[in-house]
Design a protein around this motif. Sequence first.
Motif, PDB file in Angstrom:
ATOM      1  N   MET A   1     -55.439 -82.968   2.327  1.00 49.69           N
ATOM      2  CA  MET A   1     -56.109 -81.826   2.950  1.00 49.69           C
ATOM      3  C   MET A   1     -55.334 -81.336   4.177  1.00 49.69           C
ATOM      4  N   LEU A   2     -54.842 -82.286   4.990  1.00 51.04           N
ATOM      5  CA  LEU A   2     -54.061 -81.895   6.163  1.00 51.04           C
ATOM      6  C   LEU A   2     -52.808 -81.128   5.743  1.00 51.04           C
ATOM      7  N   GLY A   3     -52.156 -81.594   4.667  1.00 49.54           N
ATOM      8  CA  GLY A   3     -50.976 -80.906   4.158  1.00 49.54           C
ATOM      9  C   GLY A   3     -51.295 -79.501   3.676  1.00 49.54           C
ATOM     10  N   LEU A   4     -52.443 -79.355   3.004  1.00 50.62           N
ATOM     11  CA  LEU A   4     -52.842 -78.040   2.492  1.00 50.62           C
ATOM     12  C   LEU A   4     -53.181 -77.079   3.634  1.00 50.62           C
ATOM     13  N   VAL A   5     -53.832 -77.599   4.676  1.00 47.66           N
ATOM     14  CA  VAL A   5     -54.144 -76.756   5.833  1.00 47.66           C
ATOM     15  C   VAL A   5     -52.855 -76.270   6.487  1.00 47.66           C
ATOM     16  N   PHE A   6     -51.909 -77.184   6.651  1.00 44.65           N
ATOM     17  CA  PHE A   6     -50.610 -76.810   7.215  1.00 44.65           C
ATOM     18  C   PHE A   6     -49.941 -75.752   6.343  1.00 44.65           C
ATOM     19  N   GLY A   7     -50.021 -75.936   5.019  1.00 48.57           N
ATOM     20  CA  GLY A   7     -49.434 -74.973   4.089  1.00 48.57           C
ATOM     21  C   GLY A   7     -50.070 -73.600   4.192  1.00 48.57           C
ATOM     22  N   VAL A   8     -51.403 -73.551   4.352  1.00 49.29           N
ATOM     23  CA  VAL A   8     -52.123 -72.280   4.481  1.00 49.29           C
ATOM     24  C   VAL A   8     -51.656 -71.530   5.720  1.00 49.29           C
ATOM     25  N   PHE A   9     -51.567 -72.233   6.852  1.00 46.31           N
ATOM     26  CA  PHE A   9     -51.159 -71.552   8.086  1.00 46.31           C
ATOM     27  C   PHE A   9     -49.682 -71.168   8.058  1.00 46.31           C
ATOM     28  N   ALA A  10     -48.851 -71.977   7.379  1.00 41.67           N
ATOM     29  CA  ALA A  10     -47.439 -71.616   7.238  1.00 41.67           C
ATOM     30  C   ALA A  10     -47.288 -70.359   6.390  1.00 41.67           C
ATOM     31  N   LEU A  11     -48.052 -70.296   5.287  1.00 38.81           N
ATOM     32  CA  LEU A  11     -48.012 -69.111   4.424  1.00 38.81           C
ATOM     33  C   LEU A  11     -48.529 -67.886   5.165  1.00 38.81           C
ATOM     34  N   PHE A  12     -49.621 -68.054   5.919  1.00 34.63           N
ATOM     35  CA  PHE A  12     -50.181 -66.931   6.675  1.00 34.63           C
ATOM     36  C   PHE A  12     -49.193 -66.452   7.727  1.00 34.63           C
ATOM     37  N   ALA A  13     -48.512 -67.390   8.397  1.00 33.82           N
ATOM     38  CA  ALA A  13     -47.507 -67.009   9.402  1.00 33.82           C
ATOM     39  C   ALA A  13     -46.370 -66.229   8.749  1.00 33.82           C
ATOM     40  N   ALA A  14     -45.988 -66.640   7.529  1.00 40.74           N
ATOM     41  CA  ALA A  14     -44.928 -65.931   6.813  1.00 40.74           C
ATOM     42  C   ALA A  14     -45.369 -64.516   6.455  1.00 40.74           C
ATOM     43  N   ILE A  15     -46.620 -64.366   6.001  1.00 39.93           N
ATOM     44  CA  ILE A  15     -47.142 -63.033   5.657  1.00 39.93           C
ATOM     45  C   ILE A  15     -47.165 -62.125   6.879  1.00 39.93           C
ATOM     46  N   VAL A  16     -47.627 -62.663   8.015  1.00 42.38           N
ATOM     47  CA  VAL A  16     -47.676 -61.876   9.253  1.00 42.38           C
ATOM     48  C   VAL A  16     -46.267 -61.460   9.675  1.00 42.38           C
ATOM     49  N   SER A  17     -45.335 -62.404   9.635  1.00 44.03           N
ATOM     50  CA  SER A  17     -43.965 -62.117  10.065  1.00 44.03           C
ATOM     51  C   SER A  17     -43.311 -61.071   9.165  1.00 44.03           C
ATOM     52  N   ILE A  18     -43.457 -61.244   7.852  1.00 42.34           N
ATOM     53  CA  ILE A  18     -42.850 -60.294   6.905  1.00 42.34           C
ATOM     54  C   ILE A  18     -43.436 -58.903   7.089  1.00 42.34           C
ATOM     55  N   SER A  19     -44.761 -58.836   7.220  1.00 36.04           N
ATOM     56  CA  SER A  19     -45.406 -57.523   7.340  1.00 36.04           C
ATOM     57  C   SER A  19     -45.042 -56.827   8.653  1.00 36.04           C
ATOM     58  N   LEU A  20     -44.790 -57.598   9.719  1.00 33.15           N
ATOM     59  CA  LEU A  20     -44.455 -57.000  11.009  1.00 33.15           C
ATOM     60  C   LEU A  20     -42.993 -56.588  11.103  1.00 33.15           C
ATOM     61  N   TYR A  21     -42.101 -57.432  10.570  1.00 30.61           N
ATOM     62  CA  TYR A  21     -40.671 -57.203  10.777  1.00 30.61           C
ATOM     63  C   TYR A  21     -39.989 -56.452   9.641  1.00 30.61           C
ATOM     64  N   LEU A  22     -40.587 -56.453   8.468  1.00 30.37           N
ATOM     65  CA  LEU A  22     -39.956 -55.781   7.331  1.00 30.37           C
ATOM     66  C   LEU A  22     -40.639 -54.483   6.927  1.00 30.37           C
ATOM     67  N   PHE A  23     -41.857 -54.256   7.436  1.00 30.86           N
ATOM     68  CA  PHE A  23     -42.602 -53.060   7.025  1.00 30.86           C
ATOM     69  C   PHE A  23     -43.087 -52.285   8.245  1.00 30.86           C
ATOM     70  N   GLU A  24     -43.061 -50.985   8.111  1.00 26.24           N
ATOM     71  CA  GLU A  24     -43.625 -50.087   9.113  1.00 26.24           C
ATOM     72  C   GLU A  24     -44.831 -49.387   8.486  1.00 26.24           C
ATOM     73  N   PRO A  25     -45.799 -48.946   9.333  1.00 21.05           N
ATOM     74  CA  PRO A  25     -46.924 -48.182   8.775  1.00 21.05           C
ATOM     75  C   PRO A  25     -46.406 -46.928   8.071  1.00 21.05           C
TER      76      PRO A  25
ATOM     77  N   THR B   1     -56.878 -55.882  10.710  1.00 16.40           N
ATOM     78  CA  THR B   1     -56.472 -55.675  12.102  1.00 16.40           C
ATOM     79  C   THR B   1     -55.953 -54.251  12.300  1.00 16.40           C
ATOM     80  N   PRO B   2     -56.162 -53.677  13.487  1.00 16.78           N
ATOM     81  CA  PRO B   2     -55.711 -52.303  13.740  1.00 16.78           C
ATOM     82  C   PRO B   2     -54.216 -52.104  13.547  1.00 16.78           C
ATOM     83  N   ILE B   3     -53.414 -53.136  13.760  1.00 13.95           N
ATOM     84  CA  ILE B   3     -51.962 -53.009  13.618  1.00 13.95           C
ATOM     85  C   ILE B   3     -51.543 -52.840  12.166  1.00 13.95           C
ATOM     86  N   VAL B   4     -52.445 -53.227  11.242  1.00 11.44           N
ATOM     87  CA  VAL B   4     -52.173 -53.071   9.811  1.00 11.44           C
ATOM     88  C   VAL B   4     -52.982 -51.914   9.233  1.00 11.44           C
TER      89      VAL B   4
END
Length: 233
Positions: A109-133, A69-72
């Motif tokens: 499978m439903l639990g794993l899908v939920f886990g994937v999106f939770a992990l992805f949300a955590a990665i997005v949040s950490i990269s946006l709020y803790l890191f600058e370009p 993504t352009p923001i990263v």
Amino acid sequence: MSALGELDSIYSICSFAAGVAGNLFAFVLFVSPMPTFRRIIRSKSTEQFSGLPYIYALLNCLICLWYGTPIVSPGIILVFSVNSIGAVFQLVYITIFIIHAEGSKKMKMLGLVFGVFALFAAIVSISLYLFEPPSRQTFVGYLSVFSLISMFASPLFIINLVIKTKSVEYMPFYLSLATFLMSLSFFAYGMFKNDPFISVPNGIGGVLGVIQLVLYFRYSNSGEEPREPLLES
């Protein structure tokens, strides 16, 4: 136009062509599980197939999509596009799998899908709020490299099986060729973009692809007919 301008233009065209080629070869890989899911739909059962490869592929696509993504990482939109398409394919496959899975497997499978999106949300949040370009690109880049290298390492099981059995029964030629060409294309794209987070893992994938092709030609005359790839085991 100056000579330098012409070189820049040729460089941009070659970079774009490599990225488009990578997208096309990746599309071949994305559609390769379709026979498996046609079988699941016809039998209304997931049989002995595992949904884990598609869960992991979804996570890989989401991480690499975020990296593109352009923001990263500005200027590598073709990484974003290919992984967006890949994520959609994996979601479709996972949805079909969940619909036809038995009770316990469905809940897992439903639990794993939920886990994937939770992990992805955590990665997005950490990269946006803790890191600058440009630290944000470095953080997400290392995650994408780890994810891609893990994905490219998965054919080592097939390579080991081919060497042990001296048969390419479970290693279809066109799937191996598409993997090699995709890796080669994105390796070139990463080199053109001067982005080691793209070139390094795809360079490793290209080497593994060469090994698969060499083994295919080494053992393709063993008399065995290639069958379904062991992607679901």
